[in-house]
Scaffold this active site. Structure first.
Site, PDB file in Angstrom:
ATOM      1  N   ARG A  53       0.787  -1.344   0.045  1.00  0.00           N
ATOM      2  CA  ARG A  53       0.037  -0.100   0.179  1.00  0.00           C
ATOM      3  C   ARG A  53       1.014   1.459   0.054  1.00  0.00           C
ATOM      4  O   ARG A  53       0.220   2.301   0.307  1.00  0.00           O
ATOM      5  CB  ARG A  53      -0.848   0.121   1.082  1.00  0.00           C
ATOM      6  CG  ARG A  53      -1.950  -0.978   1.253  1.00  0.00           C
ATOM      7  CD  ARG A  53      -3.334  -0.649   1.859  1.00  0.00           C
ATOM      8  NE  ARG A  53      -4.243  -1.714   1.766  1.00  0.00           N
ATOM      9  CZ  ARG A  53      -4.425  -2.632   2.818  1.00  0.00           C
ATOM     10  NH1 ARG A  53      -3.515  -2.552   4.072  1.00  0.00           N
ATOM     11  NH2 ARG A  53      -5.325  -3.523   2.715  1.00  0.00           N
TER      12      ARG A  53
ATOM     13  N   LYS B  37       3.586  11.840 -10.287  1.00  0.00           N
ATOM     14  CA  LYS B  37       2.869  11.149 -11.319  1.00  0.00           C
ATOM     15  C   LYS B  37       3.621   9.887 -11.293  1.00  0.00           C
ATOM     16  O   LYS B  37       4.806   9.769 -11.893  1.00  0.00           O
ATOM     17  CB  LYS B  37       2.703  11.832 -12.627  1.00  0.00           C
ATOM     18  CG  LYS B  37       1.446  12.895 -12.656  1.00  0.00           C
ATOM     19  CD  LYS B  37       1.364  13.385 -13.855  1.00  0.00           C
ATOM     20  CE  LYS B  37       0.350  14.558 -13.836  1.00  0.00           C
ATOM     21  NZ  LYS B  37       0.032  14.844 -15.004  1.00  0.00           N
TER      22      LYS B  37
ATOM     23  N   GLU C 188      10.756  19.463 -22.935  1.00  0.00           N
ATOM     24  CA  GLU C 188       9.945  19.841 -21.674  1.00  0.00           C
ATOM     25  C   GLU C 188      10.579  20.865 -20.859  1.00  0.00           C
ATOM     26  O   GLU C 188       9.717  21.840 -20.201  1.00  0.00           O
ATOM     27  CB  GLU C 188      10.272  18.706 -20.811  1.00  0.00           C
ATOM     28  CG  GLU C 188       9.342  17.152 -21.554  1.00  0.00           C
ATOM     29  CD  GLU C 188       7.790  17.358 -21.219  1.00  0.00           C
ATOM     30  OE1 GLU C 188       7.193  18.448 -20.915  1.00  0.00           O
ATOM     31  OE2 GLU C 188       7.185  16.374 -21.420  1.00  0.00           O
TER      32      GLU C 188
ATOM     33  N   LYS D  67       7.954  23.872 -12.026  1.00  0.00           N
ATOM     34  CA  LYS D  67       6.730  22.662 -11.900  1.00  0.00           C
ATOM     35  C   LYS D  67       6.510  22.617 -10.329  1.00  0.00           C
ATOM     36  O   LYS D  67       5.463  22.328 -10.044  1.00  0.00           O
ATOM     37  CB  LYS D  67       7.685  21.462 -12.166  1.00  0.00           C
ATOM     38  CG  LYS D  67       6.721  20.198 -12.011  1.00  0.00           C
ATOM     39  CD  LYS D  67       6.935  18.980 -12.871  1.00  0.00           C
ATOM     40  CE  LYS D  67       5.969  18.130 -12.760  1.00  0.00           C
ATOM     41  NZ  LYS D  67       5.828  16.889 -13.650  1.00  0.00           N
TER      42      LYS D  67
ATOM     43  N   GLU E 111      -3.652  17.454 -10.144  1.00  0.00           N
ATOM     44  CA  GLU E 111      -4.378  18.044 -11.462  1.00  0.00           C
ATOM     45  C   GLU E 111      -5.620  17.996 -11.676  1.00  0.00           C
ATOM     46  O   GLU E 111      -6.551  17.692 -12.332  1.00  0.00           O
ATOM     47  CB  GLU E 111      -3.893  16.909 -12.525  1.00  0.00           C
ATOM     48  CG  GLU E 111      -3.572  17.506 -13.977  1.00  0.00           C
ATOM     49  CD  GLU E 111      -3.205  16.612 -14.733  1.00  0.00           C
ATOM     50  OE1 GLU E 111      -1.765  16.325 -14.836  1.00  0.00           O
ATOM     51  OE2 GLU E 111      -3.924  16.193 -15.992  1.00  0.00           O
TER      52      GLU E 111
ATOM     53  N   ARG F 183      -2.386  22.441 -12.728  1.00  0.00           N
ATOM     54  CA  ARG F 183      -1.636  21.249 -13.192  1.00  0.00           C
ATOM     55  C   ARG F 183      -1.830  21.001 -14.689  1.00  0.00           C
ATOM     56  O   ARG F 183      -0.936  20.495 -15.299  1.00  0.00           O
ATOM     57  CB  ARG F 183      -1.587  20.278 -12.284  1.00  0.00           C
ATOM     58  CG  ARG F 183      -0.343  19.311 -12.621  1.00  0.00           C
ATOM     59  CD  ARG F 183       0.256  18.317 -11.334  1.00  0.00           C
ATOM     60  NE  ARG F 183       1.096  17.553 -11.970  1.00  0.00           N
ATOM     61  CZ  ARG F 183       1.722  16.706 -10.974  1.00  0.00           C
ATOM     62  NH1 ARG F 183       1.159  16.613  -9.795  1.00  0.00           N
ATOM     63  NH2 ARG F 183       2.683  16.165 -11.364  1.00  0.00           N
TER      64      ARG F 183
ATOM     65  N   ASN G   7       0.326  20.065 -19.294  1.00  0.00           N
ATOM     66  CA  ASN G   7       0.170  19.223 -20.597  1.00  0.00           C
ATOM     67  C   ASN G   7       0.167  19.632 -21.970  1.00  0.00           C
ATOM     68  O   ASN G   7      -0.392  19.203 -22.928  1.00  0.00           O
ATOM     69  CB  ASN G   7      -1.518  18.335 -20.466  1.00  0.00           C
ATOM     70  CG  ASN G   7      -1.340  17.333 -19.203  1.00  0.00           C
ATOM     71  OD1 ASN G   7      -0.315  16.806 -18.925  1.00  0.00           O
ATOM     72  ND2 ASN G   7      -2.416  17.287 -18.387  1.00  0.00           N
TER      73      ASN G   7
ATOM     74  N   HIS H 187       0.777  17.770 -24.872  1.00  0.00           N
ATOM     75  CA  HIS H 187       0.588  16.457 -24.739  1.00  0.00           C
ATOM     76  C   HIS H 187      -0.649  15.705 -25.359  1.00  0.00           C
ATOM     77  O   HIS H 187      -0.455  14.421 -25.219  1.00  0.00           O
ATOM     78  CB  HIS H 187       0.546  16.267 -23.208  1.00  0.00           C
ATOM     79  CG  HIS H 187       2.060  16.407 -22.550  1.00  0.00           C
ATOM     80  ND1 HIS H 187       2.812  17.637 -22.651  1.00  0.00           N
ATOM     81  CD2 HIS H 187       2.791  15.242 -22.011  1.00  0.00           C
ATOM     82  CE1 HIS H 187       4.032  17.320 -22.128  1.00  0.00           C
ATOM     83  NE2 HIS H 187       4.087  16.009 -21.560  1.00  0.00           N
TER      84      HIS H 187
ATOM     85  N   HIS I 172       0.620  12.620 -26.891  1.00  0.00           N
ATOM     86  CA  HIS I 172       0.304  11.026 -26.402  1.00  0.00           C
ATOM     87  C   HIS I 172      -0.403  10.132 -27.490  1.00  0.00           C
ATOM     88  O   HIS I 172       0.156   9.177 -27.698  1.00  0.00           O
ATOM     89  CB  HIS I 172      -0.647  11.209 -25.223  1.00  0.00           C
ATOM     90  CG  HIS I 172       0.055  11.377 -24.076  1.00  0.00           C
ATOM     91  ND1 HIS I 172      -0.596  11.574 -22.742  1.00  0.00           N
ATOM     92  CD2 HIS I 172       1.594  11.469 -23.667  1.00  0.00           C
ATOM     93  CE1 HIS I 172       0.363  11.748 -21.734  1.00  0.00           C
ATOM     94  NE2 HIS I 172       1.583  11.554 -22.333  1.00  0.00           N
TER      95      HIS I 172
ATOM     96  N   HIS J 241       9.400  10.713 -26.052  1.00  0.00           N
ATOM     97  CA  HIS J 241       8.101  11.422 -25.592  1.00  0.00           C
ATOM     98  C   HIS J 241       8.476  13.017 -25.908  1.00  0.00           C
ATOM     99  O   HIS J 241       7.430  13.535 -26.422  1.00  0.00           O
ATOM    100  CB  HIS J 241       8.176  11.156 -24.011  1.00  0.00           C
ATOM    101  CG  HIS J 241       7.132  11.958 -23.342  1.00  0.00           C
ATOM    102  ND1 HIS J 241       5.698  11.970 -23.528  1.00  0.00           N
ATOM    103  CD2 HIS J 241       7.220  13.123 -22.364  1.00  0.00           C
ATOM    104  CE1 HIS J 241       5.126  12.794 -22.935  1.00  0.00           C
ATOM    105  NE2 HIS J 241       5.872  13.700 -22.186  1.00  0.00           N
TER     106      HIS J 241
HETATM  107  N1  GLY Z   1       4.387  16.296 -16.945  1.00  0.00           N
HETATM  108  C1  GLY Z   1       3.237  16.713 -16.165  1.00  0.00           C
HETATM  109  C2  GLY Z   1       2.892  16.671 -14.841  1.00  0.00           C
HETATM  110  O1  GLY Z   1       3.612  16.182 -14.288  1.00  0.00           O
HETATM  111  O2  GLY Z   1       2.068  17.062 -14.524  1.00  0.00           O
END
Ligand code: GLY
Length: 363
Positions: A120, A142, A184, A221, A231, A235, A239, A242, A246, A259
């Site tokens: 957990r 993430k 990035e 960030k 998010e 946040r 993206n 993205h 993606h 990426h």
């Molecule tokens: N890579 C975008 C984020 O971590 O929210």
């Protein structure tokens, strides 16, 4: 050596940015982590190059297991996570074990997912070895694996206890990976750090002041993550590029694009969309396209029909009930969210992008 703190609800943690401290990395950890037992998860290439340095620096005698995966996005799977979890159980790891993710974005996401689910959830340390992981993916919690129906769709928010970014590790990074990671960092410039953007625009990639670029990206960030850890709001802006990015990765089965390369195309697409919506100018698009070209980002779209990309975008976790969310630039340095952009506008922007860059090469 800059240390940036990331404030999150469970705890705050340091991101140490420096050069040449891997062999002394234990000293950079918060005191409560220094005497723990570690499981290191890495990929074969990174471990071959830098494993000995990490072993002496971080874990003399304290590694319960060293687990490596095959390099590449293919490792980010439930099957691989299961293999690693089994190895940890077999090695007798417990809730006090601390997982060390030692690698690029793939290793960070996979090892983070393992740390989030083992018993957990156990502590995690991120030691990123690629520029992409240093400027973005190792920070913010993430973690995920991929599913055949989508990228990163099985995962969690699991904040690391510390991130150690040693820029000396970038010396062995292939230049294609460096360039993709730099995309990035440019993103953080486009999201509002005008000094960072100016720095990137005003010199070739080889002359970027990397400690400064990494620290600025992490600071940007950290500020967003502190406001919106999971998010639910601001946040989402991270993206930028993205949504299409993606879909391009997924349409080409993660084999064609790194990426960052897909994000660069996605960002240019966001600019074409913004122009279509009257929110950005041709000169903004040109400025960013020129920057990517100067950096050496390969700008080519796949042959995949746009309707297939649209379908993939509707399955992405950023979509809500099939309604697409785009982060759209408003000039350089400001972005806004757009939902429900008509399909016709989405398609026109894509055709428009395609006609501007060399495109249509086979996969
Ligand atoms: N890579 C975008 C984020 O971590 O929210």
């Amino acid at each position: 050596m800059p240390t940036i703190r990331v404030e999150t609800s469970p705890f705050s943690y340091p991101v140490v940015v420096g050069s040449g401290f891997l062999r002394k990395s234990r000293g950079k950890l918060p005191p409560e982590l220094r005497n723990r037992s570690f499981v290191i998860i890495s990929d074969e290439t990174v471990w071959g190059l830098h494993g000995p340095g990490l072993k002496t620096g971080l874990v003399p005698g304290r590694a319960e297991a060293i687990l490596t995966v095959t390099p590449g996005e293919g490792a980010k799977s439930m099957a691989e996570a299961n293999r690693l979890l089994t190895a940890m159980l077999q090695a007798g790891c417990d809730r006090k074990t601390c997982v060390v993710a030692f690698g690029g974005g793939v290793v960070g996401d996979l090892a983070g997912f393992v740390a989030a689910t083992f018993m957990r959830g156990v502590d995690l340390i991120q030691i990123p070895t690629t520029l992409l992981a240093m400027v973005d993916s190792s920070v913010g919690g993430k973690v995920a694996v991929n599913h055949r129906l989508g990228k990163n769709v099985i995962g969690a928010f699991h904040q690391p206890r510390a991130v150690l970014a040693d820029l000396e590790l970038l010396e062995t990074l292939p230049s294609r990976q460096r360039t993709a990671g730099a995309v990035e960092a440019v993103k953080y410039g486009l999201l509002g750090d005008s000094r960072l953007l100016k720095h990137c625009l005003s010199r070739p990639l080889a002359d970027w002041d990397m400690p400064r670029v990494v620290a600025a990206s992490v600071r940007a960030k950290a500020a967003v993550v502190a406001q919106d850890e999971k998010e639910a709001g601001p946040r989402r802006r991270l993206n930028l590029g993205h949504t299409l990015g993606h879909a391009l990765e997924s349409a080409t089965r993660y084999r064609r694009y790194l990426h960052g390369e897909a994000v660069a195309l996605g960002t240019l697409y966001a600019f074409r969309l913004a122009i279509g919506l009257g929110r950005a100018s041709e000169s903004d698009y040109e400025c960013v396209a020129r920057l990517y070209r100067t950096m050496g980002v390969p700008l080519q779209l796949p042959r995949t029909p746009f309707r297939r990309l649209l379908e993939l975008m509707r399955h992405d976790k950023k979509a809500s009930r099939g309604r697409l969310l785009f982060i759209v630039p408003v000039g350089l340095g400001v972005v806004e969210e757009r939902i429900d952009v008509p399909d016709r506008v989405l398609q026109e922007a894509y055709e428009d992008l395609k006609s501007r860059i060399e495109g249509g090469t086979p996969e």
